[in-house]
Scaffold this motif. Structure first.
Motif, PDB file in Angstrom:
ATOM      1  N   SER A   1       1.823   1.499  -5.393  1.00  0.00           N
ATOM      2  CA  SER A   1       2.197   2.671  -4.593  1.00  0.00           C
ATOM      3  C   SER A   1       2.531   2.291  -3.162  1.00  0.00           C
ATOM      4  O   SER A   1       3.347   2.945  -2.509  1.00  0.00           O
ATOM      5  CB  SER A   1       1.062   3.698  -4.617  1.00  0.00           C
ATOM      6  OG  SER A   1      -0.098   3.186  -3.982  1.00  0.00           O
ATOM      7  N   LYS A   2       1.909   1.223  -2.673  1.00  0.00           N
ATOM      8  CA  LYS A   2       2.224   0.748  -1.334  1.00  0.00           C
ATOM      9  C   LYS A   2       3.678   0.303  -1.229  1.00  0.00           C
ATOM     10  O   LYS A   2       4.348   0.495  -0.197  1.00  0.00           O
ATOM     11  CB  LYS A   2       1.279  -0.414  -0.981  1.00  0.00           C
ATOM     12  CG  LYS A   2       1.622  -1.168   0.284  1.00  0.00           C
ATOM     13  CD  LYS A   2       1.425  -0.318   1.515  1.00  0.00           C
ATOM     14  CE  LYS A   2       1.651  -1.136   2.768  1.00  0.00           C
ATOM     15  NZ  LYS A   2       1.587  -0.313   4.003  1.00  0.00           N
ATOM     16  N   SER A   3       4.194  -0.258  -2.308  1.00  0.00           N
ATOM     17  CA  SER A   3       5.579  -0.732  -2.294  1.00  0.00           C
ATOM     18  C   SER A   3       6.584   0.392  -2.520  1.00  0.00           C
ATOM     19  O   SER A   3       7.783   0.204  -2.289  1.00  0.00           O
ATOM     20  CB  SER A   3       5.774  -1.810  -3.374  1.00  0.00           C
ATOM     21  OG  SER A   3       5.540  -1.276  -4.668  1.00  0.00           O
TER      22      SER A   3
ATOM     23  N   ILE B   1      -1.386   6.108  -2.006  1.00  0.00           N
ATOM     24  CA  ILE B   1      -0.935   5.663  -0.689  1.00  0.00           C
ATOM     25  C   ILE B   1       0.063   6.648  -0.071  1.00  0.00           C
ATOM     26  O   ILE B   1      -0.099   7.048   1.092  1.00  0.00           O
ATOM     27  CB  ILE B   1      -0.333   4.248  -0.774  1.00  0.00           C
ATOM     28  CG1 ILE B   1      -1.410   3.244  -1.216  1.00  0.00           C
ATOM     29  CG2 ILE B   1       0.257   3.844   0.564  1.00  0.00           C
ATOM     30  CD1 ILE B   1      -2.558   3.118  -0.252  1.00  0.00           C
ATOM     31  N   PRO B   2       1.104   7.080  -0.792  1.00  0.00           N
ATOM     32  CA  PRO B   2       1.995   8.082  -0.192  1.00  0.00           C
ATOM     33  C   PRO B   2       1.267   9.361   0.194  1.00  0.00           C
ATOM     34  O   PRO B   2       1.556   9.948   1.239  1.00  0.00           O
ATOM     35  CB  PRO B   2       3.033   8.327  -1.301  1.00  0.00           C
ATOM     36  CG  PRO B   2       3.004   7.095  -2.124  1.00  0.00           C
ATOM     37  CD  PRO B   2       1.602   6.635  -2.112  1.00  0.00           C
ATOM     38  N   GLY B   3       0.317   9.792  -0.650  1.00  0.00           N
ATOM     39  CA  GLY B   3      -0.438  10.995  -0.313  1.00  0.00           C
ATOM     40  C   GLY B   3      -1.288  10.821   0.928  1.00  0.00           C
ATOM     41  O   GLY B   3      -1.406  11.737   1.751  1.00  0.00           O
ATOM     42  N   ALA B   4      -1.872   9.637   1.097  1.00  0.00           N
ATOM     43  CA  ALA B   4      -2.680   9.370   2.291  1.00  0.00           C
ATOM     44  C   ALA B   4      -1.812   9.348   3.545  1.00  0.00           C
ATOM     45  O   ALA B   4      -2.224   9.845   4.607  1.00  0.00           O
ATOM     46  CB  ALA B   4      -3.423   8.049   2.125  1.00  0.00           C
ATOM     47  N   VAL B   5      -0.620   8.795   3.423  1.00  0.00           N
ATOM     48  CA  VAL B   5       0.285   8.773   4.570  1.00  0.00           C
ATOM     49  C   VAL B   5       0.703  10.197   4.946  1.00  0.00           C
ATOM     50  O   VAL B   5       0.720  10.579   6.125  1.00  0.00           O
ATOM     51  CB  VAL B   5       1.526   7.913   4.255  1.00  0.00           C
ATOM     52  CG1 VAL B   5       2.546   8.008   5.386  1.00  0.00           C
ATOM     53  CG2 VAL B   5       1.115   6.471   4.024  1.00  0.00           C
TER      54      VAL B   5
END
Length: 317
Positions: A188-190, A256-260
């Motif tokens: 997900s980071k990528s 990761i996208p949700g945390a951002v």
């Protein structure tokens, strides 16, 4: 000061005991009380020391024999538990369950189709106006995965025994999702992060992944219902573990996208507060899961005879 006083008392006691022993050796102590005599000055520390001294004089070989006898009586759970006693009653899903799941997919599909045609999504938030609605939704959403995971804990051992396995496999069933979840975080980071932000892609990811998890979980539940009395244990284990890994991967992919995104919509001065609430929500999910399972079991059994373990596991899905 207290420590010094204790040290002085201990030294005085040792000196008195040494002088008494010396007098006994020199003059004889036939008229002094024996070992079982309780001295007037006996304190808690002295009594503990005397008891420990007496206990240490027990025969070591006798203790080892007792330990060997106890070890001989302990047998694995797979040898002493009769799987037939778990219950053979099958409680199939009623039509309302199928209607509820299918209805969710239909509603989401219609909504996304209209959004693609230009309609504004429902419950969209105006970021220009201060609101804690999204943060509150995030707090409740943080406990979801932990509730699902802890719901399996009370029945995981019985489920493993019904498939000819034991406690080790039961622990694997509960915790194996950590492997695929860790891989999903790196993937997900990528996909989306602060440097390459794509909110439309994040929205699609946040809808498709949970929908796929729901679909896989429902298929797994139906599979367990159909194989509740099957003896093909290896196949059942392979399918359940594989589907669990896939669900854990898909469920963690938007992490990761949700945390951002959460960092973008949460005011900087309130982030610590909401982060703590999210962690409390996760811990609460671990606590409430077994309680929710107890209520579910009560509703499924209805006060009747015990339900088949695999069938009950299907209801937890």
């Amino acid at each position: 000061m207290i420590c010094r006083a204790l040290v002085c008392l201990a030294a005085a006691w040792a000196a008195a005991e040494g002088s008494l022993d010396a007098q006994c050796n020199a003059d004889g102590c036939a008229d002094l009380p024996g070992e079982d005599y309780v001295w007037w000055g006996t304190g808690f520390l002295q009594e503990s020391y005397i008891m420990a001294s007496k206990t240490s004089k027990l025969s070591v070989s006798e203790s080892l024999d007792k330990r060997s006898a106890l070890d001989a009586e302990v047998t694995p759970a797979t040898h002493v538990i009769n799987v037939e006693d778990f219950g053979q009653r099958i409680v199939p899903f009623p039509w309302q369950v199928f209607a509820f799941v299918i209805g969710i997919f239909i509603i989401v599909a219609i909504h996304e189709w209209k959004v693609a045609k230009g309609m504004e999504p429902l419950m969209v938030a105006d970021v220009s106006k201060p609101s804690n609605r999204l943060q509150i939704m995030g707090v409740f959403g943080a406990s979801g995965g932990f509730v699902s995971m802890s719901m399996v804990v009370p029945i995981s051992l019985d489920f493993s025994l019904s498939l000819g396995a034991g406690a080790t496999t039961s622990g694997l069933l509960v915790s194996a999702g950590v492997i695929s979840s860790s891989i999903a975080i790196m993937v997900s980071k990528s996909l989306v992060d602060e440097r390459k932000w794509d909110q439309k892609f994040l929205r699609n990811l946040g809808i498709v992944c949970p929908a796929l998890c729901l679909f896989l979980g429902f298929l797994g539940a139906i599979f367990l219902q159909m194989t509740a009395t099957s003896t093909n244990n290896i196949l059942i284990w392979a399918i359940i573990l594989t589907s669990g890994q896939i669900s854990a991967f898909l469920g963690t992919l938007p992490a990761i996208p949700g945390a951002v995104f959460w960092g973008m919509i949460t005011p900087h001065k309130d982030r610590t507060y909401w982060m703590i609430l999210n962690q409390v929500s996760r811990n609460f999910g671990l606590v409430i899961g077994p309680l929710y399972f107890a209520l579910l079991k009560l509703g499924v059994t209805g006060g009747g005879e015990r339900v088949n373990v695999r069938c009950m596991m299907a209801w937890t899905q």
